[in-house]
Structures are given as structure tokens and as C-alpha cells.
Design an enzyme around this catalytic site. Structure first.
Site, PDB file in Angstrom:
ATOM      1  CG  PHE A 261      -1.866  -1.189   1.255  1.00 52.11           C
ATOM      2  CD1 PHE A 261      -2.733  -1.465   0.207  1.00 52.11           C
ATOM      3  CD2 PHE A 261      -1.838  -2.048   2.336  1.00 52.11           C
ATOM      4  CE1 PHE A 261      -3.565  -2.576   0.248  1.00 52.11           C
ATOM      5  CE2 PHE A 261      -2.666  -3.161   2.390  1.00 52.11           C
ATOM      6  CZ  PHE A 261      -3.530  -3.427   1.343  1.00 52.11           C
ATOM      7  N   GLY A 488       1.393  -8.590  -4.944  1.00 50.67           N
ATOM      8  CA  GLY A 488       0.151  -9.304  -4.649  1.00 50.67           C
ATOM      9  C   GLY A 488      -0.955  -8.922  -5.615  1.00 50.67           C
ATOM     10  CB  ILE A 654      -9.220  -4.372 -17.707  1.00 51.93           C
ATOM     11  CG1 ILE A 654      -9.844  -3.064 -17.205  1.00 51.93           C
ATOM     12  CG2 ILE A 654      -8.991  -5.349 -16.558  1.00 51.93           C
ATOM     13  CD1 ILE A 654      -8.942  -2.214 -16.337  1.00 51.93           C
ATOM     14  CB  THR A 659      -5.487  -9.608 -11.171  1.00 55.92           C
ATOM     15  OG1 THR A 659      -5.371  -9.176 -12.523  1.00 55.92           O
ATOM     16  CG2 THR A 659      -5.019 -11.044 -11.064  1.00 55.92           C
ATOM     17  CD  GLN A 663      -4.555  -3.821  -7.791  1.00 52.15           C
ATOM     18  OE1 GLN A 663      -4.529  -3.450  -6.622  1.00 52.15           O
ATOM     19  NE2 GLN A 663      -3.616  -3.517  -8.633  1.00 52.15           N
ATOM     20  N   GLY A 727      -3.026   1.099 -15.724  1.00 50.02           N
ATOM     21  CA  GLY A 727      -2.654   0.783 -14.329  1.00 50.02           C
ATOM     22  C   GLY A 727      -3.755   1.217 -13.393  1.00 50.02           C
ATOM     23  N   GLY A 729      -3.940   0.412  -9.658  1.00 52.24           N
ATOM     24  CA  GLY A 729      -3.772   0.131  -8.229  1.00 52.24           C
ATOM     25  C   GLY A 729      -4.492   1.110  -7.311  1.00 52.24           C
ATOM     26  CD  GLU A 730      -1.411   4.450  -6.337  1.00 54.87           C
ATOM     27  OE1 GLU A 730      -0.503   4.562  -7.145  1.00 54.87           O
ATOM     28  OE2 GLU A 730      -1.317   4.829  -5.159  1.00 54.87           O
TER      29      GLU A 730
HETATM   30 MO1  MOS Z   1       1.420   3.211  -4.040  1.00 57.99          MO
HETATM   31  S1  MOS Z   1       1.139   4.616  -2.557  1.00 57.99           S
HETATM   32  O1  MOS Z   1       2.423   4.052  -5.112  1.00 57.99           O
HETATM   33  O2  MOS Z   1       2.147   1.876  -3.328  1.00 57.99           O
END
Ligand code: MOS
Length: 770
Positions: A261, A488, A654, A659, A663, A727, A729-730
Site C-alpha cells: 500500500f 500481490g 484491463i 486481478t 484490486q 494501471g 492500483g489506486e
Molecule cells: Mo502506491 S502509494 O504508489 O504503493
């Protein structure tokens, strides 16, 4: 580090510009986007995957840090005599006897400027002041408790109120203007409708399942560091500098990682402590952080306080937007949380200003946490937008759609691909937003009051440098290696999918080797940039390796294609064939290699940074999203629960629906944590992060997880890479907390501007002001 700085760090490095996607490039095969299970899943579920602390070596000994019990001051003496006489104790290390450790100016990123045990200064409760190494963990732990450290304490400040008097705007130490256009003061003053409120987000601690750990092995010349790192290459660069070694004398290994994270983006001091102890004792040393240490010694999302001023015309045009924010940072480092990350371009307005100030507290150094800057920043902006919609008597979805823009008004550039409007529309449809009645408390489900809220989300898209090597082996398997890591999120799996797409070799015959700094340099897993960064390098490597096979096919005696122009040959489904014939007419590449007595055909590939890419310079690159939240409020027993979330994400193409969905689900759970539960609380009496455990620092459990609907627009963004994958992730997190507080308002009529929402906030308007 702010996203912009992250961009500078990874994206603007000079490097080979990527090849433009040639016109007529066929769309990827069905493996791209497939909901493939993680290829490393069986290793993890059978306990075969080794995480940092799982490494054991003959002669291994254990290090346990001693932590400061004051928040500020000087160490006056360290008495380790009792500890040194205890069973099994080999070494008590502190500033008086540690080998030289150096600061880092290498181009890598460290978490703290100061190396461990640099001097007698203590700047936060819990700072490492010594470390005990013993034959067993228990012996080291017992002896660490017996080290007596005396301090000359100094006054300290861990106040959560960030209203300190600061120098004026533009002066050193005062607010810095990060973005400015038009005249916000005049436009705000004359606006028919105004919102002027302060929003607060808490210090939050990263709590990945796998805690920090280092196993350091010194072999007389070289350090091997088994780490849990989001960036093995960067970790290697930094530790080489801190240890005063050439890079080739440090190897960092992180094969499997139990998430991070952001807390594992950059090295923390424990890594060098373990390395130094290993060298001093000439024994392998294991140092594991406890969950408690994670709350002081390995970063946190800093607390923010943000004044938002929005001015609008009566019909909902945004005429002025101003964000003046502060975040706390430590005394040793200037960590600016970039809360204005999305503010300058999310909505159309002629007058805009963002200012940022740092307020120092005696806390450990903050570090990025998932969506750094944007997540707390969008809590403020999206909360203020909801308040504006209510004042305007406009639907909050409609208000956002009406202020949408396809031009980044700060940079005066078009977005490479922006579909925020579609996110809002599709989300409203999936959520059933048209059934919402806007009056507070007007929606019921039995005894429960329902609240429905919405917020928009944004996160930058970028691409950095990467190298990768692909080996097509004569046994019909393929091996892709890259010095990135899988935290992960599915990096192993999506890389296998890329290789399969480009070669036609099935995924179960592809091995992906990641997680060592000895591999071709790969990116940090951060800023939602790893996937977008890896793609061009893997494609490049695959093209190079298949080209080698075609050349071999054309010049090897005994090959059916001997004497054929390699340019007339194709490589499809793992077979070499004449381009004008189907793949089935050809032969498996493995046979060609065997005929030529080659073990493998190898190709190297490279990705260049987006900042060095002329094609990308004309665009503003971001992902977008919209989150819709339902809360259930039971006024009889004062119970609040997030019951339903719809998240629609515009993250480019995507690569793996499974996965990716995973996320987004995780981001929603983390957003529920931010909205309702998580806050690191510093004891005003001594600076200790007092809720440094899972009994007192509340994270969502399965009982708190809502019904979740994730939808991807799946629109490729070819400015980013050939697959158009940005991407993700966030991006899934930013809108969750403000959508929760908007829903809480809709249910209760109480506007909570300081997360996490507490039950006492909801017991009446008076208590929420207290
Ligand atoms: Mo993220 S805060 O770039 O792991």
C-alpha cells in the site's frame, strides 16, 4: 512523495522512447483481458511461496530494535551492560558502535533522510535507538527490553490540529502556490452560491498482511537482502549508498510480497540495521518488525487539513475553486502530500488556486499510501462538490457531468483518454440512482434509513523505464525475467498474459521471474505505473526473441524454412510458418531451436519513460472513476454500515478482469476503512501512536464489507502503451470515503467533514461540532 514527484522519479527519466503503435496493429488476443487466476496462487495457498521473513540460513541470528520512549530530545547515555550479559546475546548496536551508515544522494529514494543511529537526536516516539542481536528471537527480545536508554527530553508536538501560525504565502515555510489561474478571490466573492468549509483526513497506518522484515546475509564481500519491497531495484540503489558499497555488492530479493500500500515503496532504516549487524557478526541476521513497530517506524499517510472554497453561479457553473491545504510531516523530512493532485483538472473552472503547507510534528516520516495526495485531496474536493450540489438543489451526478471537461485546463492539453462522464452515467445506471429521492432521511428500508452518495475519482497515469528479457526455450517453454516485483496485485500473471499474447505460447508454459535486483532493471510497484511501464519492454523482448527464432529458421540446415527470407515468416501460436500460410502449416519453434542445437532464443526489451515520449507530451494522462455508495443508518441503535458500493473505473484497457476486479474490491474495502474506521492517534502526553494494534486501530473486517459491483469501461489509452492499459492500483479508492460521507448526510442530515465518521458525530448536530 507526491504523484508529480513520483512522475519525475520514474517517468521523466531519459530513455529510449517507445515505438509508436504502428497503424494496423491487430488487437490483442483473447488472453489479454481474460479473467485468469493468479499463476502464483498455488504457491501462495500451499505455503510454498517464501516471503522475506521465511528465509532461514545456517547460523541465522535475530535482531530486535530498541525504540525511543520520548518523542523529542537527545540520548544522553545507553547502558547495554545488563543486556550484553543475557543468554544468547551477541551484540548491542547503537550510534556509538554501528559501522558507518551514510545518507543517500544516489538518485534512489529512501524513506528517511537520516540513516539509523546517525546521532543522539530523537525526533519521534519509537525511533530506533539501538538493536540487540541474539541467537534466538526470544533472547533478542528479552535483551532489547533490558537496554537502558537515558534521554534529555525536549518539548514536542503531536497535535492533530494543523492550524499552526505559518509565514505568509510564498515565504519559506509558508503556503506554496501549486496551481493558479484567474482570480479566485474576486470570483469567489461575487459568486451567487458559495461553499467554504474545512475537511480533515487522519493519519492512517499501512497495514499490509505481511509486515516489514529483512534477512541480511553478508558473505564477506556482498550483501544479499531478503526484503518485502515494492521496488527491489530502488532498494538496492539506496542500500548500496547507505552501506557505502558499489551496487554490485548488494542484491535485494523480494519474490513474494504480502502487499504494501505504499509503505514498502522505499527502504526504511531497519534494512540497514540488519545489514550492518550481519556484517559485524558475519552471520545472517533476521529483523522483523512487529505490528506495533509498523505504526511508528515504517511510514503512514499524513494527516491533512484542507480549506475548500467553491463559488458557483445559481445555475451551477463553477466560477472559482480554491484549495488551501496542510499536511503534517516529520522534523527530518519534507513530505508534501499532494492533495491538489486532481483539483486543477477534474472540473471546468476559469479561476482556480491550490496552496500547500507543511506542519511539523514529532511523528515518524510519512510516506505514500495508496492514492497519496489524491485520496485525501479528493475527500475534500468531492465532499465540497456534494455540499455545492445541495446548495444548488442539483443532483450531484448531474452537477459533475455538467462540469466535465475533455481539456486539462491547467496544462491546456487534451486528456489522452477521459471518460469520467461515462463512469458517472454507467455507475448511476448500475446503482439505480434514478430512484433516489434527495430529501434527507427520505429513503427507508424497514427500520433503516438509507443514504445514497456519489463521488468522482482520478489518479495519474504514467510510465517509467523498464528492461525485460524473454527466453524462448527449446523445450517449448518461455521464461520472462524483469527486476520488478509482484506485491500481490497480479504482476506475475499479467506478464505471462503479455508473453502469451505475443508468442502464442500457453500461459502454463510461461515462467515469469521477478523480485531480484540482479534481473534486468524493472520498475517500482507504485503510483499505479508498474503494469503500464512493463508492457512496452515485454512486447519489445517478445518481438526480439521471436525475430531470433525466425532468423534461425531461415539459416539452419535441416529447417523447413532454410533459405527463406525471415521477413516472410510469421510466429503464431508458438509456431513458425510462412506468413501467407496458417500457423498450423508451420512447425513448433522448439523444433527449430532443437534442429539448430540452441538451448533458447533470447530477446531483450526496453520501455522508455512517458516524459521522454514525444507522442505523449501533447496529452494529460489520467485515469478516472466514479463510486456510488449506499449506507444503512439505524437511528434506534446508532448503527451505521456501508451496505452497497458500485465502482466504475476508466483505467484504460484491463489486462486481467479477475486481478483487476480484485484490486477494485480491495480499494473499496480500504475506502470503507478510511471513511468509517482508520485513524492513527498520537498520545498527546508522550507522542506514542497509542492505538498501535489491531484491537485499537480498526480496519474493516468481512462483516464491514458491502455488496460490491465493479465495472470497468475498458477503453484502451494508446498514448500510454500498445495495449492501452493505464494501471489501476489506486484509482478505485479515491471516491469511496467522500461518497460515504455524502451518503451519511443523505441519511442523517449530518455533514461529517472529518473522517473517520464516528457514531458520536451522528448522535446530533451539537456533538458533531464538538
Ligand atoms: Mo502506491 S502509494 O504508489 O504503493
Amino acid at each position: 512523495m507526491t504523484f508529480e514527484e513520483f512522475g519525475e522519479f520514474i517517468g521523466s527519466q531519459e530513455g529510449a522512447a517507445p515505438k509508436a503503435v504502428p497503424p494496423g496493429t491487430p488487437p490483442p488476443s483473447a488472453i489479454i483481458g481474460a479473467a485468469l487466476p493468479r499463476i502464483d496462487g498455488p504457491l501462495k495457498t500451499t505455503g510454498t511461496a517464501r516471503y522475506a521473513a521465511d528465509y532461514n540460513f545456517p547460523g541465522l541470528v535475530y535482531a530486535v530494535p530498541v525504540r525511543a520512549s520520548v518523542a523529542s530530545g537527545k540520548i544522553t547515555s545507553i547502558d547495554s551492560s545488563t543486556a550484553e550479559r543475557m543468554p544468547g546475546v551477541l551484540l548491542v548496536m547503537h550510534h556509538g558502535n554501528i559501522m558507518p551508515l551514510y545518507r543517500n544522494a544516489s538518485g534512489g529514494r529512501n524513506s528517511e533522510a537520516r540513516p539509523a543511529f546517525e546521532d543522539e537526536t530523537v525526533a519521534y516516539w519509537g525511533q530506533y535507538v539501538a538493536a540487540v542481536v541474539a541467537e534466538t528471537f526470544e533472547q533478542a527480545q528479552a535483551a532489547a527490553a533490558a537496554v537502558r536508554v537515558n534521554y534529555a527530553p525536549a518539548s514536542f508536538n503531536v497535535s492533530p490540529v494543523l492550524s499552526d501560525t505559518l509565514p505568509p504565502e510564498g515565504q519559506p515555510g509558508g503556503p506554496q502556490v501549486l496551481s493558479h489561474r484567474g482570480d479566485t478571490d474576486a470570483a469567489f466573492a461575487s459568486a451567487a452560491v458559495q461553499v467554504d468549509e474545512v475537511y480533515v483526513t487522519p493519519a492512517e497506518t499501512h497495514n499490509p498482511m505481511e509486515m516489514h522484515a529483512t534477512v541480511a546475509v553478508w558473505d564477506g564481500k556482498k550483501y544479499t537482502l531478503y526484503e518485502t519491497s515494492q521496488g527491489v531495484m530502488n532498494h538496492r540503489t539506496v542500500l548500496a549508498q547507505v552501506l557505502g558499497e558499489p551496487k554490485e555488492n548488494v542484491e535485494v530479493v523480494s519474490r513474494f510480497i504480502g502487499s504494501g500500500f505504499g509503505g514498502k515503496l522505499f527502504p526504511w532504516p531497519h534494512s540497514a540495521i540488519a545489514a550492518a549487524a550481519s556484517r559485524k557478526l558475519n552471520r545472517p541476521v533476521k529483523l522483523t518488525l512487529s505490528r506495533k513497530m509498523m505504526f511508528s517506524n515504517s511510514g503512514h499517510r499524513p494527516r491533512t487539513q484542507q480549506r475548500m472554497r467553491l463559488g458557483a453561479t445559481a445555475d451551477g457553473k463553477l466560477v472559482s475553486l480554491q484549495q488551501d491545504y496542510r499536511n503534517h510531516t516529520s522534523f527530518g523530512d519534507d513530505i508534501r502530500e499532494n492533495c491538489g493532485e486532481a483539483t486543477p483538472f477534474l472540473y471546468s473552472t476559469a479561476n482556480l488556486k491550490v496552496t500547500s503547507a507543511l506542519v511539523r510534528r514529532n511523528v515518524g516520516t510519512p510516506t505514500p499510501m495508496r492514492g497519496p495526495g489524491a485520496v485525501p485531496g479528493l475527500f475534500a474536493l468531492e465532499s465540497a462538490m456534494d455540499e455545492l450540489a445541495i446548495k444548488l438543489k442539483m443532483d450531484p451526478v448531474q452537477l459533475r457531468i455538467s462540469l466535465d471537461t475533455l481539456t486539462d485546463e491547467e496544462k491546456n492539453k487534451p486528456f489522452s483518454s477521459r471518460h469520467l462522464k461515462e463512469c458517472l452515467e454507467v455507475g448511476a445506471e448500475r446503482f439505480g440512482w434514478s430512484k433516489r429521492t434527495p430529501e434527507v432521511g427520505s429513503m427507508r428500508k424497514g427500520d433503516l434509513i438509507l443514504g445514497w452518495g456519489v463521488a468522482a475519482a482520478s489518479w495519474g497515469a504514467n510510465r517509467g523505464l523498464c528492461e525485460a528479457s524473454l527466453s524462448l526455450q527449446s523445450d517449448g517453454t518461455a521464461r520472462l525475467s524483469c527486476g520488478t516485483q509482484d506485491i500481490g496485485t497480479g504482476t506475475y500473471t499479467v506478464i505471462a498474459q503479455m508473453v502469451s499474447d505475443k508468442t502464442g505460447i500457453p500461459v502454463d508454459k510461461i515462467s515469469v521471474v521477478l523480485g531480484s535486483s540482479s534481473l534486468p532493471p524493472g520498475p517500482t510497484s507504485g503510483g499505479s505505473t508498474a503494469t503500464s511501464t512493463i508492457i512496452p519492454a515485454v512486447i519489445d523482448a517478445a518481438n526480439a526473441a521471436t525475430k531470433v527464432v525466425l532468423t534461425v529458421a531461415s539459416n539452419t540446415k535441416g529447417s523447413p524454412f532454410k533459405g527463406t527470407d525471415p521477413a516472410s515468416l510469421g510466429f503464431t501460436s508458438g509456431r513458425v510458418h510462412a506468413k501467407d500460410q496458417p500457423a498450423s502449416s508451420g512447425v513448433p519453434y522448439s523444433e527449430i531451436l532443437k534442429t539448430a542445437n540452441l538451448a533458447s532464443a533470447n530477446g531483450d526489451g526496453k520501455s522508455g519513460g512517458l516524459g521522454a515520449d514525444p507522442k505523449a507530451r501533447g496529452y494529460s494522462t489520467h485515469s478516472f472513476g466514479a463510486q456510488f455508495v449506499e449506507v444503512e443508518w439505524d437511528p434506534g441503535i446508532a448503527k451505521l454500515r456501508v451496505s452497497r458500493v458500485v465502482s466504475v473505473v476508466d483505467g484504460g484497457r484491463i489486462l486481467n478482469m479477475r486481478t483487476a476486479r480484485n484490486q477494485m474490491e480491495g480499494a473499496i474495502v480500504m475506502g470503507v476503512g478510511m471513511g468509517l474506521f482508520e485513524e492513527t492517534i498520537y498520545d498527546q502526553r508522550n507522542g506514542h501512536a497509542i492505538n498501535d494494534n489491531f484491537a485499537d486501530y480498526i480496519v474493516p473486517t468481512i462483516a464491514d464489507v458491502p455488496q460490491i459491483d465493479v465495472h470497468f469501461l475498458d477503453i484502451p489509452d494508446f498514448v500510454i502503451n500498445e495495449y492501452g492499459a493505464r494501471g489501476i492500483g489506486e484509482i478505485g479508492m479515491a471516491g469511496v470515503a467522500p461518497a460515504i460521507t455524502a451518503a451519511v448526510y443523505h441519511a442523517t442530515g449530518i455533514r461529517v467533514r472529518k473522517v473517520p465518521v464516528r457514531i458520536e458525530d451522528l448522535l446530533g448536530p451539537k456533538s458533531s461540532d464538538a
